[in-house]
Design an enzyme around this catalytic site. Structure first.
Site, mmCIF file in Angstrom:
data_model
loop_
_atom_site.group_PDB
_atom_site.id
_atom_site.type_symbol
_atom_site.label_atom_id
_atom_site.label_comp_id
_atom_site.label_asym_id
_atom_site.label_seq_id
_atom_site.Cartn_x
_atom_site.Cartn_y
_atom_site.Cartn_z
ATOM 1 N N GLN A 180 0.805 -1.223 0.000
ATOM 2 C CA GLN A 180 0.000 0.000 0.000
ATOM 3 C C GLN A 180 0.839 1.274 0.000
ATOM 4 O O GLN A 180 0.300 2.361 -0.238
ATOM 5 C CB GLN A 180 -0.940 0.018 1.218
ATOM 6 C CG GLN A 180 -2.065 -0.991 1.167
ATOM 7 C CD GLN A 180 -3.106 -0.681 0.098
ATOM 8 O OE1 GLN A 180 -3.148 0.410 -0.462
ATOM 9 N NE2 GLN A 180 -3.954 -1.653 -0.197
ATOM 10 N N CYS A 215 -9.345 -8.718 -0.596
ATOM 11 C CA CYS A 215 -9.047 -10.125 -0.394
ATOM 12 C C CYS A 215 -9.961 -10.766 0.643
ATOM 13 O O CYS A 215 -9.885 -11.957 0.900
ATOM 14 C CB CYS A 215 -7.593 -10.298 0.028
ATOM 15 S SG CYS A 215 -6.417 -9.702 -1.207
#
Length: 378
Positions: A177, A323
């Site tokens: 990220q 996810c």
């Protein structure tokens, strides 16, 4: 549609698309082939490897290209643990790691390793004293992510690295990220291994890399593998890596400009959403924060309902990590920062990107207000 789910994935940039098109024509050869076309592909691959190492202030030989961040996480941990398991069986991670790591550590527990899952405070930050207390003589590795993909909390890598280095513990960090969003210096932070994904930075899907410092030992988990110095099997996708590298270059060059824009958009959004302060709570760190990730808890309204209603109005948001979509269990991050299960299920995430505008965020607040107004109990 208004797209506000950039933390899940990004569209390919023009820079990345052009690089992929050119790379597919120039570097279609197998980088393992010994003829000239194969050597051209290998040269391009090596140039990309060098470029990424420069972005990290790392070593060129430490870059191993993978199919993405998940594979980079899994291969990094397994290959390092394999090399050092004779020195100990204790591992450290956090309760808020990406699913690929969290489930991997659970698997390693089944394989006989002992794992300590560190708590975080109400803002999602680990406490350094708790990290120190978790260290044992048998600790061989710690895996602590850089930026949280749900609420945007940034962990203090430098301070963590100092502690782990003093105890000769290998330090892996999931930087999926933060790569291209925050400057990462693996030497300054004393990070031994990191994982990165292309599709988070406007590059193609299906490619990423793992960086492992050449000073750290690792053992291939695939016998007989020759690609990427034995790190992973399969023909290397050179055109995608060329595209990924071009995307990363653009991200590095525009990092400060994008950060300023994200901060401005975030400030405007948070000011605008104050009108819903009795219905929405902002989840953010008071220390270090990725400005483009805005975590919100909807009071008395499940996040999945809010996400579906926003989608019906042409707005794409998320209920957390992509996810975990479809899983009935609440967000581990929300539980870890002290939310109850019912509160955790009320979480939504808005993540900004290069195409996000002030008008889109204003529209989003209006839509959310209408959704709340449509609920008779509120």
């Amino acid at each position: 549609m208004i797209y506000l789910d950039y933390a899940a994935t990004t569209p390919m940039s023009e820079v990345a698309l052009c690089a992929y098109n050119e790379g597919s024509q120039l570097y279609f050869g197998n980088a393992s082939s010994l003829h000239d076309i194969g050597m051209n592909a290998r040269d391009a691959l090596q140039l990309c490897r060098k470029q990424h190492s420069l972005f990290l202030n790392g070593e060129t030989e430490g870059i191993y290209f993978t199919s993405g961040g998940t594979e980079a996480n899994i291969l990094a941990i397994l290959s390092i643990v394999q090399a050092y398991k004779s020195k100990g069986n204790h591992l450290i991670t956090t309760k808020v790691e990406h699913a690929s790591l969290f489930h991997l550590f659970q698997q390693l527990e089944n394989d006989g390793f002992e794992v300590t899952y560190l708590d975080v405070n109400e803002h999602g930050t680990i406490q350094l004293d708790i990290l120190k207390q978790a260290i044992r003589p048998t600790t061989i590795l710690a895996s602590i992510h850089h930026g949280n993909g749900e609420i945007g909390t940034v962990q203090p890598l430098e301070e963590i690295g100092e502690i782990l280095k003093a105890h000769q513990i290998i330090f892996h960090s999931d930087c999926v990220q933060t790569y291209g969003e925050i400057k990462i210096d693996v030497k300054k932070c004393k990070v031994d291994s990191i994982s990165v994904s292309s599709h988070k930075i406007y590059g193609p899907k299906g490619v990423g890399f793992c960086y492992i410092s050449p000073s750290v030992l690792w053992k291939s988990i695939y016998d007989g593998t020759t690609h990427e110095d034995g790190f992973r099997p399969g023909t290397v996708d050179v055109p995608s890596i060329v595209s990924f590298t071009a995307a990363a270059q653009h991200m590095m060059e525009t990092m400060e400009e994008r950060a300023a824009n994200y901060n401005q958009l975030r400030t405007l959004f948070l000011q605008d959403i104050k009108k819903l302060s009795d219905k929405i709570m902002v989840e953010q760190s008071l220390e270090a924060q990725l400005p483009q990730i805005i975590g919100l808890t909807c009071l008395h309204v499940q996040g999945q309902y809010m996400m579906l209603e926003c989608n019906r109005h042409g707005i794409c948001i998320s209920t957390g990590s992509a996810c975990q979509v479809g899983m009935e269990s609440p967000s581990r991050t929300m539980l870890a920062i002290g939310k109850s299960e019912s509160e955790a299920k009320c979480f939504i995430r808005i993540s900004l990107g290069s195409k996000t505008t002030k008008e889109e965020l204003e529209r989003t607040v209006i839509v959310m207000e209408r959704i709340f107004q449509s609920l008779p109990s509120l």
